[in-house]
Design an enzyme around this catalytic site. Structure first.
Site, PDB file in Angstrom:
ATOM      1  N   HIS A   1      27.162   9.372  34.607  1.00  0.00           N
ATOM      2  CA  HIS A   1      26.277   9.036  35.737  1.00  0.00           C
ATOM      3  C   HIS A   1      24.817   8.986  35.294  1.00  0.00           C
ATOM      4  CE1 HIS A   1      29.199   8.738  38.992  1.00  0.00           C
ATOM      5  NE2 HIS A   1      29.857   9.692  38.355  1.00  0.00           N
TER       6      HIS A   1
ATOM      7  N   ASP B   1      23.951   6.103  33.225  1.00  0.00           N
ATOM      8  CA  ASP B   1      23.658   4.708  32.843  1.00  0.00           C
ATOM      9  C   ASP B   1      22.795   3.992  33.881  1.00  0.00           C
ATOM     10  OD1 ASP B   1      25.854   4.498  34.620  1.00  0.00           O
ATOM     11  OD2 ASP B   1      26.973   3.065  33.369  1.00  0.00           O
TER      12      ASP B   1
ATOM     13  N   SER C   1      39.669  -0.043  32.613  1.00  0.00           N
ATOM     14  CA  SER C   1      40.561  -1.200  32.536  1.00  0.00           C
ATOM     15  C   SER C   1      39.856  -2.439  33.097  1.00  0.00           C
ATOM     16  CB  SER C   1      41.870  -0.934  33.282  1.00  0.00           C
ATOM     17  OG  SER C   1      41.614  -0.624  34.635  1.00  0.00           O
TER      18      SER C   1
ATOM     19  N   GLU D   1      31.061  -7.523  37.899  1.00  0.00           N
ATOM     20  CA  GLU D   1      31.563  -6.290  38.527  1.00  0.00           C
ATOM     21  C   GLU D   1      30.738  -5.922  39.761  1.00  0.00           C
ATOM     22  OE1 GLU D   1      33.288  -3.536  36.046  1.00  0.00           O
ATOM     23  OE2 GLU D   1      33.064  -1.849  37.406  1.00  0.00           O
TER      24      GLU D   1
ATOM     25  N   ASP E   1      30.389   0.835  30.590  1.00  0.00           N
ATOM     26  CA  ASP E   1      31.755   0.437  30.224  1.00  0.00           C
ATOM     27  C   ASP E   1      31.758  -0.904  29.495  1.00  0.00           C
ATOM     28  OD1 ASP E   1      32.033   2.605  31.872  1.00  0.00           O
ATOM     29  OD2 ASP E   1      32.845   1.463  33.553  1.00  0.00           O
TER      30      ASP E   1
HETATM   31  C1  GLA Z   1      31.920   4.481  35.930  1.00  0.00           C
HETATM   32  C2  GLA Z   1      30.945   3.329  35.875  1.00  0.00           C
HETATM   33  C3  GLA Z   1      29.918   3.514  34.764  1.00  0.00           C
HETATM   34  C4  GLA Z   1      29.290   4.898  34.805  1.00  0.00           C
HETATM   35  C5  GLA Z   1      30.354   5.975  34.958  1.00  0.00           C
HETATM   36  C6  GLA Z   1      29.766   7.341  35.150  1.00  0.00           C
HETATM   37  O1  GLA Z   1      32.714   4.475  34.780  1.00  0.00           O
HETATM   38  O2  GLA Z   1      31.616   2.121  35.674  1.00  0.00           O
HETATM   39  O3  GLA Z   1      28.939   2.509  34.853  1.00  0.00           O
HETATM   40  O4  GLA Z   1      28.329   4.987  35.796  1.00  0.00           O
HETATM   41  O5  GLA Z   1      31.232   5.698  36.040  1.00  0.00           O
HETATM   42  O6  GLA Z   1      29.084   7.721  34.008  1.00  0.00           O
END
Ligand code: GLA
Length: 405
Positions: free
Chosen positions: A46, A48, A140, A178, A190
């Site tokens: 949390h 990014d 995924s 997304e 991700d």
């Molecule tokens: C999910 C989101 C990421 C990130 C994480 C928490 O995976 O896709 O962008 O915010 O939660 O770190």
């Protein structure tokens, strides 16, 4: 007690699966076969979307795509994992926020985003298949986006996948897919992991400017392993909780006069300034969220130092501290994740934490290789005793990024 392991596919086998499925669905040969990995984050959760730091690795578990370009703007998609379902057909011209539902949105959204960025991307026929467990918090959806991104990049000769600067632009297209087409307000870790990681390395990603550093990560050389525990507890990023966390952070940053929470350099002063502001609870919620984000960035820096100095075992307690912060300050854990982490540590893991967005999905534990089986068995037993769905396990080994197969 038997324990379920989620195996990754050999890359040739994964590619062969989608090639066969493509011939059955569409006839003839695809233009090519591509794949992209899921990810697990070592630390930095949390952070990014707050301009912060994270440290993901790409998994050997990948999503495969066989794709053939079309001269028109029609997209026809099939998933080998839903063989009975018909083809999903979409016209790119009609794609926009809210127009495409389910997994199709991630694939079609990438084509939409590349077109929005000015690239001449047309329709395509594609089959996808994956060994990235779905809904396990192992990205995924990003794996699907990134596999389609490198496929479209190649069939249209965009040349973006050839270097890191181009891949960063593909990341941006996948994030737009997304956020805007699938409607999940995620932060970009991700997609960066799936497109920019290197085998044998963790990716230190600075989300303030997108810069990276590849940190060698050979846990086996230290007789250690990163055990991923898929709790199988339902987890849904688009359900409002994730968006609420993000919004509180953005409002807190705005209240502090900062662009993002990364700019906080005096945590105590920031917490004091949030008193009575931002949320309806006298700032108490915002203060907890900000405390997590600022301290989590510091934990990523600490893990970087420990890895650089070879003190790999010592990252265990840092992971455990991150879990406590995600549980108590960020409030994104759940009973299954807490049980997985607590049981793994009680059974000998050197540390552990929930990973990804939270509210279900997976946890990781740093485990001595010799203890892997005992730790996994202890976690499976604990779930069984609580009457929870049996968890599944995999060992995360840092693998390579999205590309052609
Ligand atoms: C999910 C989101 C990421 C990130 C994480 C928490 O995976 O896709 O962008 O915010 O939660 O770190």
């Amino acid at each position: 007690m038997s324990v379920e392991w989620i195996e990754s596919w050999d890359r040739d086998a994964g590619a062969a699966r989608v090639a066969t499925a493509f011939a059955e669905r569409f006839g003839g040969e695809p233009d090519g076969l591509w794949s992209a990995p899921g990810r697990v984050n070592v630390i930095g959760e949390h952070t990014d979307y707050n301009g912060g730091l994270c440290l993901p690795i790409a998994l050997p578990h990948r999503t495969y795509v066989a794709l053939r370009s079309r001269p028109d703007d029609v997209v026809r998609l099939a998933s080998a994992q839903e063989p009975a379902a018909g083809l999903r057909t979409v016209r790119l011209e009609q794609v926009g926020p809210g127009t495409v539902q389910g997994w199709t949105a991630y694939a079609v959204g990438v084509a939409w985003a590349l077109r929005a960025a000015g690239h001449d991307v047309r329709g395509f026929d594609a089959v996808v298949d994956s060994c990235v467990p779905y809904g396990a918090g192992l990205s995924s959806s990003a794996a699907l986006e990134c596999a389609v991104a490198v496929a479209l990049d190649e069939v249209h000769g965009l040349g973006l996948a050839g270097d890191d600067a181009g891949r960063t632009r593909l990341v941006a297209a996948c994030i737009r897919a997304e956020n805007e087409i699938a409607g999940a307000p995620t932060g970009g870790m991700d997609q960066s992991a799936s497109l920019r990681c290197r085998a044998g390395h963790a990716l230190l990603l600075d989300c303030r400017d997108g810069s990276t550093r590849h940190i060698p990560l050979d846990l086996a050389a230290h007789d250690l392993a990163l055990l991923v525990i898929d709790t199988r507890a339902a987890h849904q990023l688009a359900d409002g909780q994730y968006a609420a966390r993000r919004e509180t952070c953005e409002r807190a940053a705005a209240h502090l006069g900062l662009r993002t929470l990364r700019e906080v350099d005096d945590l105590e002063a920031a917490l004091a300034a949030l008193t009575g502001a931002v949320d309806g609870e006298g700032g108490a919620v915002a203060r907890r969220r900000v405390r997590h984000v600022v301290r989590e960035n510091a934990r990523v820096e600490l893990v970087e130092q420990l890895l650089d100095s070879g003190a790999v075992q010592e990252i265990g307690p840092v992971l455990t501290a991150a879990h406590a912060s995600l549980r108590d300050d960020y409030e994104v854990s759940c009973a299954e994740l807490d049980l997985a982490v607590d049981t793994a540590i009680a059974a000998g893991a050197l540390g552990g934490r929930m990973v990804g967005g939270g509210f279900g999905g997976s946890a990781v534990a740093l485990v001595r290789t010799a203890d892997l089986s005992a730790v996994a068995t202890a976690v499976a037993r604990a779930f069984d005793r609580q009457g929870m769905t049996a968890p599944a396990f995999l060992v995360a080994i840092a693998d390579g990024p999205a590309g052609r197969d």
